[in-house]
Design an enzyme around this catalytic site. Sequence first.
Site, PDB file in Angstrom:
ATOM      1  N   LYS A   1       0.861  -1.180   0.000  1.00 15.70           N
ATOM      2  CA  LYS A   1       0.000   0.000   0.000  1.00 15.70           C
ATOM      3  C   LYS A   1       0.890   1.220   0.000  1.00 15.70           C
ATOM      4  O   LYS A   1       1.815   1.335   0.814  1.00 15.70           O
ATOM      5  CB  LYS A   1      -0.924   0.044   1.211  1.00 15.70           C
ATOM      6  CG  LYS A   1      -1.835   1.282   1.178  1.00 15.70           C
ATOM      7  CD  LYS A   1      -2.845   1.304   2.308  1.00 15.70           C
ATOM      8  CE  LYS A   1      -2.243   1.780   3.598  1.00 15.70           C
ATOM      9  NZ  LYS A   1      -3.273   2.019   4.635  1.00 15.70           N
TER      10      LYS A   1
ATOM     11  N   ARG B   1     -10.509  -1.552   6.984  1.00 15.97           N
ATOM     12  CA  ARG B   1      -9.595  -2.519   7.609  1.00 15.97           C
ATOM     13  C   ARG B   1      -9.156  -2.065   8.989  1.00 15.97           C
ATOM     14  O   ARG B   1      -8.945  -2.873   9.887  1.00 15.97           O
ATOM     15  CB  ARG B   1      -8.410  -2.838   6.711  1.00 15.97           C
ATOM     16  CG  ARG B   1      -7.396  -1.739   6.396  1.00 15.97           C
ATOM     17  CD  ARG B   1      -6.374  -1.554   7.504  1.00 15.97           C
ATOM     18  NE  ARG B   1      -5.089  -1.102   7.038  1.00 15.97           N
ATOM     19  CZ  ARG B   1      -4.247  -0.402   7.759  1.00 15.97           C
ATOM     20  NH1 ARG B   1      -4.568  -0.023   8.989  1.00 15.97           N
ATOM     21  NH2 ARG B   1      -3.066  -0.076   7.271  1.00 15.97           N
TER      22      ARG B   1
ATOM     23  N   SER C   1      -5.062  11.328  16.754  1.00 16.76           N
ATOM     24  CA  SER C   1      -3.683  11.498  16.265  1.00 16.76           C
ATOM     25  C   SER C   1      -2.835  12.163  17.335  1.00 16.76           C
ATOM     26  O   SER C   1      -1.883  12.897  17.045  1.00 16.76           O
ATOM     27  CB  SER C   1      -3.681  12.332  14.980  1.00 16.76           C
ATOM     28  OG  SER C   1      -4.299  13.589  15.195  1.00 16.76           O
TER      29      SER C   1
ATOM     30  N   GLY D   1      -5.053   4.806  17.014  1.00 19.42           N
ATOM     31  CA  GLY D   1      -4.526   6.000  16.371  1.00 19.42           C
ATOM     32  C   GLY D   1      -3.015   6.115  16.336  1.00 19.42           C
ATOM     33  O   GLY D   1      -2.473   6.934  15.601  1.00 19.42           O
TER      34      GLY D   1
ATOM     35  N   ASP E   1       0.382   5.189  15.204  1.00 23.26           N
ATOM     36  CA  ASP E   1       1.040   4.439  14.141  1.00 23.26           C
ATOM     37  C   ASP E   1       2.341   5.095  13.688  1.00 23.26           C
ATOM     38  O   ASP E   1       2.862   4.804  12.619  1.00 23.26           O
ATOM     39  CB  ASP E   1       0.095   4.289  12.934  1.00 23.26           C
ATOM     40  CG  ASP E   1      -0.355   5.647  12.384  1.00 23.26           C
ATOM     41  OD1 ASP E   1       0.047   6.686  12.936  1.00 23.26           O
ATOM     42  OD2 ASP E   1      -1.117   5.648  11.396  1.00 23.26           O
TER      43      ASP E   1
ATOM     44  N   LYS F   1       3.710   9.368  18.689  1.00 20.38           N
ATOM     45  CA  LYS F   1       2.278   9.432  19.005  1.00 20.38           C
ATOM     46  C   LYS F   1       1.982   8.677  20.300  1.00 20.38           C
ATOM     47  O   LYS F   1       2.688   7.733  20.662  1.00 20.38           O
ATOM     48  CB  LYS F   1       1.437   8.836  17.867  1.00 20.38           C
ATOM     49  CG  LYS F   1       1.240   9.756  16.672  1.00 20.38           C
ATOM     50  CD  LYS F   1       0.247   9.139  15.705  1.00 20.38           C
ATOM     51  CE  LYS F   1      -0.071  10.047  14.548  1.00 20.38           C
ATOM     52  NZ  LYS F   1      -1.077   9.431  13.633  1.00 20.38           N
TER      53      LYS F   1
ATOM     54  N   GLY G   1      -3.434  -1.338  17.887  1.00 10.87           N
ATOM     55  CA  GLY G   1      -3.618  -1.511  16.446  1.00 10.87           C
ATOM     56  C   GLY G   1      -2.743  -0.560  15.660  1.00 10.87           C
ATOM     57  O   GLY G   1      -3.114   0.582  15.390  1.00 10.87           O
TER      58      GLY G   1
END
Length: 321
Positions: free
Chosen positions: A67, A110, A199, A220, A222, A226, A292
């Site tokens: 991606k 997703r 974020s 959030g 990633d 963060k 996640g």
Amino acid sequence: MIIVPEREIADLIGRKDAFDAVEKTFAAMASGAAYNFPVIREAIGHADALYGFKSGFDRSSLALGLKSGGYWPGNMDKGLTNHQSTVFLFDADTGQARAVVGGNLLTALRTAAASAVSIKHLARKDAKVLGMIGAGHQSAFQMRAAVEQRDFEKVIGWNLHPDMLVRLEETANELGLPYESLDLDRLGAEADVIISITSSFEPILKAAQVTPGTHIACMGTDTKGKQEVDTDLVGKARLFTDEVAQSATIGECQHAVAAGIVSEDNIIEIGAVINATHQGRTSDDDITLFDGTGVGLQDLAVASAAVELAVQKGVAVQVDF
């Protein structure tokens, strides 16, 4: 080569398709049949954009590809979504380009599917109150996917900018659920499941605000730096993730790992719970946290499903390449 334009995605793939694809992907990762390649994510020095690649290979489904995309903060002024993504799939037997798939809606689906998978496998069976932290575009996808996993009776929410909370209220109303905006102390005390989708670079939810038995999905974080919850909360929770290496370096666990509060050995792949090689939640008093981080294999899985459905429905564009 097959092209599946962004405009076709909404009529091709739904929440169940995305959920099934992501659940199978997490299981394949935990079994060693699928693996992600190193992530590239950079500020390009133009338009304040972040751009990157996520890629991988799943030997069980033969999904191979990447991606490509990122975040362009000025896109809303141009009538475009800030997040822009495209998925490229390749034939695992020959290396030939197989498909190009619009990735914007797929990314939202997703991401929501991943938190829903965590709720299915980690939340208490009697969970009744869903807490939402964050009211951006992704929050509606998260809520719709979450309510399919438990018999929730109410949604409660908080957002840094209260004027945006109308999105949570409208989505809850669409789902036939009562909604209430609360402060973080009440949200943490009353929610059985909390989805954080912001974020933020500063912790929002604190350990003292969360009650025993809560399941938290941090969706959030990633990127390095963060942070959505404080390190004390990470330290007291049973930790699960999509990919341990990302969790420890760019995910919600990065700060607790850096501080020595937890180690990578404390973080379990959600796929191990899916495969029943790890028990997951051990009691109704456990605080479980799913980190996640988002992995390329999720994108390849939902894009592959979209390609199959596009071919079946006759909307795939075939080109010589």
